[in-house]
Design a protein around this motif. Structure first.
Motif, mmCIF file in Angstrom:
data_model
loop_
_atom_site.group_PDB
_atom_site.id
_atom_site.type_symbol
_atom_site.label_atom_id
_atom_site.label_comp_id
_atom_site.label_asym_id
_atom_site.label_seq_id
_atom_site.Cartn_x
_atom_site.Cartn_y
_atom_site.Cartn_z
ATOM 1 N N ILE A 194 0.859 -1.191 0.000
ATOM 2 C CA ILE A 194 0.000 0.000 0.000
ATOM 3 C C ILE A 194 0.889 1.233 0.000
ATOM 4 C CG2 ILE A 194 -1.710 1.369 1.245
ATOM 5 C CD1 ILE A 194 -2.789 -1.195 2.465
ATOM 6 N N ASP A 195 0.673 2.116 -0.945
ATOM 7 C CA ASP A 195 1.351 3.411 -0.996
ATOM 8 C C ASP A 195 0.264 4.476 -0.910
ATOM 9 O OD1 ASP A 195 2.656 5.740 -1.565
ATOM 10 O OD2 ASP A 195 3.729 4.998 -3.322
ATOM 11 N N PHE A 196 0.276 5.244 0.179
ATOM 12 C CA PHE A 196 -0.789 6.231 0.401
ATOM 13 C C PHE A 196 -0.341 7.655 0.098
ATOM 14 C CE2 PHE A 196 -4.310 8.013 3.172
ATOM 15 C CZ PHE A 196 -5.324 7.531 2.361
ATOM 16 N N GLY A 197 0.859 7.805 -0.454
ATOM 17 C CA GLY A 197 1.317 9.133 -0.862
ATOM 18 C C GLY A 197 1.355 10.118 0.282
ATOM 19 N N THR A 198 0.972 11.351 0.004
ATOM 20 C CA THR A 198 0.945 12.422 1.005
ATOM 21 C C THR A 198 -0.503 12.691 1.396
ATOM 22 O OG1 THR A 198 2.870 13.430 -0.038
ATOM 23 C CG2 THR A 198 1.631 14.791 1.528
ATOM 24 N N PRO A 199 -0.951 12.201 2.525
ATOM 25 C CA PRO A 199 -2.362 12.370 2.894
ATOM 26 C C PRO A 199 -2.694 13.816 3.247
ATOM 27 C CG PRO A 199 -1.152 11.344 4.684
ATOM 28 C CD PRO A 199 -0.206 11.424 3.523
ATOM 29 N N VAL A 256 -13.759 14.922 14.981
ATOM 30 C CA VAL A 256 -13.924 14.318 13.659
ATOM 31 C C VAL A 256 -12.753 14.739 12.780
ATOM 32 C CG1 VAL A 256 -15.381 14.159 11.597
ATOM 33 C CG2 VAL A 256 -16.441 14.333 13.861
ATOM 34 N N ALA A 257 -12.274 13.817 11.956
ATOM 35 C CA ALA A 257 -11.189 14.129 11.025
ATOM 36 C C ALA A 257 -11.453 13.415 9.712
ATOM 37 C CB ALA A 257 -9.842 13.692 11.602
ATOM 38 N N TRP A 258 -10.993 14.026 8.635
ATOM 39 C CA TRP A 258 -11.102 13.355 7.350
ATOM 40 C C TRP A 258 -9.754 13.399 6.639
ATOM 41 C CZ3 TRP A 258 -13.956 17.424 9.021
ATOM 42 C CH2 TRP A 258 -13.773 18.667 8.419
ATOM 43 N N VAL A 259 -9.501 12.335 5.897
ATOM 44 C CA VAL A 259 -8.214 12.140 5.236
ATOM 45 C C VAL A 259 -8.469 11.825 3.775
ATOM 46 C CG1 VAL A 259 -6.068 10.809 5.204
ATOM 47 C CG2 VAL A 259 -7.255 11.204 7.385
ATOM 48 N N ARG A 260 -7.790 12.548 2.902
ATOM 49 C CA ARG A 260 -7.898 12.289 1.470
ATOM 50 C C ARG A 260 -6.519 11.977 0.911
ATOM 51 N NH1 ARG A 260 -12.802 14.221 -0.693
ATOM 52 N NH2 ARG A 260 -13.948 15.644 0.689
ATOM 53 N N SER A 261 -6.463 11.014 0.020
ATOM 54 C CA SER A 261 -5.222 10.737 -0.695
ATOM 55 C C SER A 261 -5.524 9.743 -1.806
ATOM 56 C CB SER A 261 -4.141 10.185 0.240
ATOM 57 O OG SER A 261 -2.875 10.234 -0.404
ATOM 58 N N VAL A 262 -4.487 9.400 -2.554
ATOM 59 C CA VAL A 262 -4.594 8.374 -3.585
ATOM 60 C C VAL A 262 -3.877 7.130 -3.084
ATOM 61 C CG1 VAL A 262 -3.963 7.703 -5.929
ATOM 62 C CG2 VAL A 262 -4.744 10.050 -5.460
ATOM 63 N N MET A 263 -4.587 6.027 -3.065
ATOM 64 C CA MET A 263 -4.001 4.756 -2.647
ATOM 65 C C MET A 263 -3.589 3.960 -3.881
ATOM 66 S SD MET A 263 -5.765 1.505 -0.691
ATOM 67 C CE MET A 263 -5.717 2.173 0.976
ATOM 68 N N LYS A 264 -2.313 3.618 -3.937
ATOM 69 C CA LYS A 264 -1.814 2.711 -4.968
ATOM 70 C C LYS A 264 -1.413 1.428 -4.255
ATOM 71 C CE LYS A 264 -0.306 6.385 -8.052
ATOM 72 N NZ LYS A 264 0.829 6.992 -8.814
ATOM 73 N N ALA A 265 -1.940 0.307 -4.697
ATOM 74 C CA ALA A 265 -1.724 -0.934 -3.962
ATOM 75 C C ALA A 265 -1.647 -2.131 -4.911
ATOM 76 C CB ALA A 265 -2.859 -1.154 -2.957
ATOM 77 N N ASP A 266 -0.912 -3.130 -4.466
ATOM 78 C CA ASP A 266 -0.911 -4.441 -5.105
ATOM 79 C C ASP A 266 -1.771 -5.355 -4.243
ATOM 80 O OD1 ASP A 266 0.911 -3.735 -7.180
ATOM 81 O OD2 ASP A 266 2.560 -3.912 -5.743
ATOM 82 N N VAL A 267 -2.761 -5.987 -4.878
ATOM 83 C CA VAL A 267 -3.698 -6.818 -4.133
ATOM 84 C C VAL A 267 -3.888 -8.164 -4.829
ATOM 85 C CG1 VAL A 267 -4.947 -4.817 -3.235
ATOM 86 C CG2 VAL A 267 -5.696 -5.880 -5.357
ATOM 87 N N ILE A 274 -9.144 7.987 -2.185
ATOM 88 C CA ILE A 274 -9.712 7.505 -0.925
ATOM 89 C C ILE A 274 -10.127 8.675 -0.035
ATOM 90 C CG2 ILE A 274 -9.244 6.206 1.198
ATOM 91 C CD1 ILE A 274 -9.338 4.405 -1.205
ATOM 92 N N LEU A 275 -11.281 8.543 0.575
ATOM 93 C CA LEU A 275 -11.713 9.443 1.650
ATOM 94 C C LEU A 275 -11.953 8.602 2.895
ATOM 95 C CD1 LEU A 275 -12.792 12.072 2.929
ATOM 96 C CD2 LEU A 275 -15.042 11.473 2.005
ATOM 97 N N TYR A 276 -11.198 8.883 3.952
ATOM 98 C CA TYR A 276 -11.417 8.265 5.257
ATOM 99 C C TYR A 276 -12.061 9.303 6.184
ATOM 100 C CZ TYR A 276 -8.097 4.391 4.314
ATOM 101 O OH TYR A 276 -7.455 3.283 3.817
ATOM 102 N N VAL A 277 -13.017 8.871 6.989
ATOM 103 C CA VAL A 277 -13.564 9.714 8.051
ATOM 104 C C VAL A 277 -13.279 9.016 9.380
ATOM 105 C CG1 VAL A 277 -15.618 10.779 9.043
ATOM 106 C CG2 VAL A 277 -15.384 10.580 6.551
ATOM 107 N N TRP A 278 -12.592 9.742 10.269
ATOM 108 C CA TRP A 278 -12.214 9.205 11.574
ATOM 109 C C TRP A 278 -12.960 9.963 12.664
ATOM 110 C CZ3 TRP A 278 -8.337 5.354 12.226
ATOM 111 C CH2 TRP A 278 -7.707 4.958 11.032
#
Length: 396
Positions: free
Chosen positions: A339-344, A352-363, A376-380
């Motif tokens: 998983i490479d999440f770049g610079t979030p 409440v917090a939200w995180v945006r980035s591009v996820m590049k992954a091998d699956v 990707i959008l994460y809500v924490w």
């Protein structure tokens, strides 16, 4: 062995906010240094303050004051100059000499003189001409000139946008830039974060100051000083300001508090900023830990890092709950290899917090290898002091 590629945001303990230096304008500490300058400086140092705006002290000669600053490890970053001084090259030389004596980088003008509340386009045109000429003189001496607006500049004129837009379009960015006081940008009804993004290369310095909720906007550059409230509790949206400041590369934030409560509120301002700082770091680490747990099919940490109400959205439109999300990873149905999440991009607002980035992954899905690239959008949300994932949505 599986691997995870992440970018960790580093934070220095000496007070930095997302790699931006935080200090105060000395007017905020006026009551602390009124009776005993050195005692006041020691109290500031003990709060973690190092960077100052203000090249001089009215209670003692410059040489004596500079010795105290050096003794206690303070750095003067900026100092003020009057508009009248800017119109006289010889007085500009005196300002330059004083700033250099204190080791400052920036000269700041805080006001364009005008008649009462009647700020005219002629006043603005005069300001632009004076700033360009004096700004060049500062630049030739190795200093940067900044203008600190107070909100009256946002009046309309016979042209595009406001007089502020005219100023930004007609001042030479080699010689003239902005110290943005976010309170005074909010006061005429503007959005400080949006202004930062509109002029991303012009704002190296800010004044951080929050305005009491319910305050009435005006275009006069005036507001009751008692409406300066603790950072994060007003209507300026300091969290979004800090996010925008990070995006555009603001170098220094100076806390300003003009209220009678400034000495009491200063530790609270600092505490809010440190909380924001630590919250961003905690979210960043939580994301890293989540991705490790996803790759290691670590059911315990997957459960620990997610809410019972988790809604986990896939780019296909499929939505999983917490139980299904964990089961798909631990059963081998979905297997993350890298998983490479770049610079979030992390924003925190209260619990409440939200995180945006591009996820590049091998699956591996059902044993079939695949590479993905998803937005990707994460809500924490914070539960009992810990950050947990509440929602996730992916889009291609």
């Amino acid at each position: 062995m599986k691997k995870i590629i992440v970018l960790v945001i580093s934070f220095a303990l000496s007070f930095q906010l997302q790699a931006q230096e935080v200090g105060i304008i000395m007017g905020t500490a006026r009551d602390l240094v009124k009776e005993d300058v050195e005692d006041g400086l020691i109290r500031l140092k003990n709060m973690g303050v190092k960077y100052l705006e203000g090249a001089g002290n009215r209670n003692m000669p410059n040489e004596e004051y500079k010795k105290l600053l050096d003794k206690h490890g303070f750095q003067v970053i900026a100092g003020g100059t009057s508009f009248e001084s800017l119109q006289d090259p010889e007085k500009v030389k005196e300002v330059i000499s004083n700033l250099k004596f204190f080791g400052a980088k920036y000269a700041v003008c805080y006001w364009i003189p005008h008649n009462g509340d009647d700020f005219t386009f002629e006043d603005m045109k005069k300001g632009v001409a004076v700033f360009n000429k004096a700004g060049k003189q500062f630049a030739e001496a190795g200093l940067s000139f900044l203008y600190h607006a107070h909100g009256y500049e946002f009046r309309p004129y016979d042209g595009e946008g406001t007089m502020y837009d005219y100023m930004m379009a007609n001042t030479d960015p080699r010689y003239v830039n902005v110290e943005m006081d976010v309170f005074w940008m909010r006061n005429p009804g503007q959005d400080p974060a949006a202004l930062m993004r509109k002029y991303p290369n012009r704002i190296p310095v800010t004044h951080l100051k929050d305005r009491m909720i319910g305050s009435v906007d005006n275009l006069n550059g005036r507001q009751d000083k008692q409406r300066n409230v603790v950072l994060g509790s007003g209507d300026v949206n300091i969290a979004e300001v800090l996010k925008a400041a990070k995006e555009i590369g603001v170098k220094y934030h100076f806390i300003e508090d003009e209220s009678a409560r400034a000495d009491v509120q200063l530790p609270m301002h600092l505490a809010f900023l440190r909380t924001q700082d630590l919250a961003v770091k905690a979210i960043d680490q939580s994301v890293i830990k989540l991705h490790k747990a996803m790759m290691n099919a670590d059911s315990a940490n997957l459960a620990y890092l997610t809410c019972e109400e988790l809604t986990y959205g896939h780019s296909s439109g499929k939505i999983e709950g917490r139980k299904s999300f964990i089961n798909s990873l631990t059963s081998g149905e979905s297997d993350f290899v890298t998983i490479d999440f770049g610079t979030p991009d992390i924003t925190v607002k209260g619990d409440v917090a939200w995180v945006r980035s591009v996820m590049k992954a091998d699956v591996k899905d059902g044993g079939k290898a695949n590479s993905i690239s998803l937005k990707i959008l994460y809500v924490w949300t914070k539960e009992q002091g810990y950050w947990k994932l509440l929602a996730r949505q992916a889009v291609k």
